[in-house]
Design a protein around this motif. Structure first.
Motif, PDB file in Angstrom:
ATOM      1  N   PRO A 177       5.100 -45.962 -98.978  1.00  0.00           N
ATOM      2  CA  PRO A 177       3.887 -45.341 -99.709  1.00  0.00           C
ATOM      3  C   PRO A 177       2.951 -46.538-100.143  1.00  0.00           C
ATOM      4  N   GLU A 224       5.045 -38.409 -99.526  1.00  0.00           N
ATOM      5  CA  GLU A 224       6.413 -38.513 -99.224  1.00  0.00           C
ATOM      6  C   GLU A 224       7.254 -37.347 -98.498  1.00  0.00           C
ATOM      7  N   PHE A 262       6.277 -41.885 -95.381  1.00  0.00           N
ATOM      8  CA  PHE A 262       5.104 -41.438 -96.139  1.00  0.00           C
ATOM      9  C   PHE A 262       4.262 -41.006 -94.897  1.00  0.00           C
TER      10      PHE A 262
END
Length: 229
Positions: free
Chosen positions: A201, A212, A73
């Motif tokens: 995330p 992502e 992320f």
């Protein structure tokens, strides 16, 4: 039979100074998120890990676990999102924002804040000591949000080359961590940071522009931007 590792750092593993290096297993050739177990949190070990797309993340009763999640992320400069309400908060000077003024207070705040989705904290005393030393050496940085002289929010991470590796944030009052993080992100991007690694995330980071990317893509970006001053 494989040896059973005790919780925390391995006392028999050599201490690596900041310019020492250690070769981890290649995350690009690994299927799971955990790529290594054991070792310690010495500066050379930590810097070697970050440069290879790996970071320590483990519970208090575990040995040191070195992780490289897939997907990863990240926040890119052009994707940083600041909502209209946060813009008003930042303009209002509700919080006094500073950088590297109280690293110890920030990492302690991150360790002590209660998180509903976690049974405890992964920021152990070993982590606090290790990252405080990284701050002393100039690799770890913090942003603080204070109000009436009280630290009420902040975030910290590691800066190497043109990459900032975000570690954790906390808030004692609404929007304090967001104000600190957004202010730090703007500062980093203005100084040439190519992206902020947010590791895994979360809805909180997604609201700030996190997205992502594959581990393969992350490792390629890492190799590119760590080579630049």
């Amino acid at each position: 039979m494989m040896p059973v590792l005790k919780p925390g750092q391995d006392p028999d593993f050599p201490y690596l100074f900041q310019f020492d290096s250690y070769q981890f297993p290649d995350p690009g050739e690994w299927k799971g998120d955990i790529v290594a177990v054991g070792g310690n949190l010495s500066p050379g070990m930590l810097l070697s890990a970050y440069k290879q797309g790996i970071f320590p993340w483990y519970n208090e009763n575990d040995p040191v676990l070195w992780q490289s999640p897939d997907p990863r992320f990240v926040i890119f400069p052009e994707k940083l999102h600041v909502s209209g309400s946060m813009k008003k908060i930042l303009r209002s000077s509700r919080f006094e924002i500073s950088f590297d003024k109280d690293f110890a207070g920030v990492i302690r705040g991150c360790a002590e804040v209660k998180r509903p989705d976690q049974g405890g904290t992964w920021i152990t005393d070993d982590i606090i000591r290790a990252y405080t030393e990284m701050h002393r050496l100039g690799w770890a940085h913090s942003a603080e949000a204070t109000q009436d002289g009280e630290l009420i929010g902040g975030c910290y991470g590691i800066r190497i080359g043109r990459v900032f590796f975000g570690e954790s944030m906390f808030a004692k009052k609404p929007n304090a961590s967001k104000a600190a993080f957004i202010s730090l992100a703007k500062k980093l991007f203005s100084e040439g940071i190519a992206f902020i690694d947010c590791q895994i995330p979360s809805a909180h980071l997604a609201s700030l522009g996190g997205e992502e990317i594959s581990r393969k893509g992350f490792l390629e970006l890492l190799e590119m931007y760590l080579a630049e001053p």
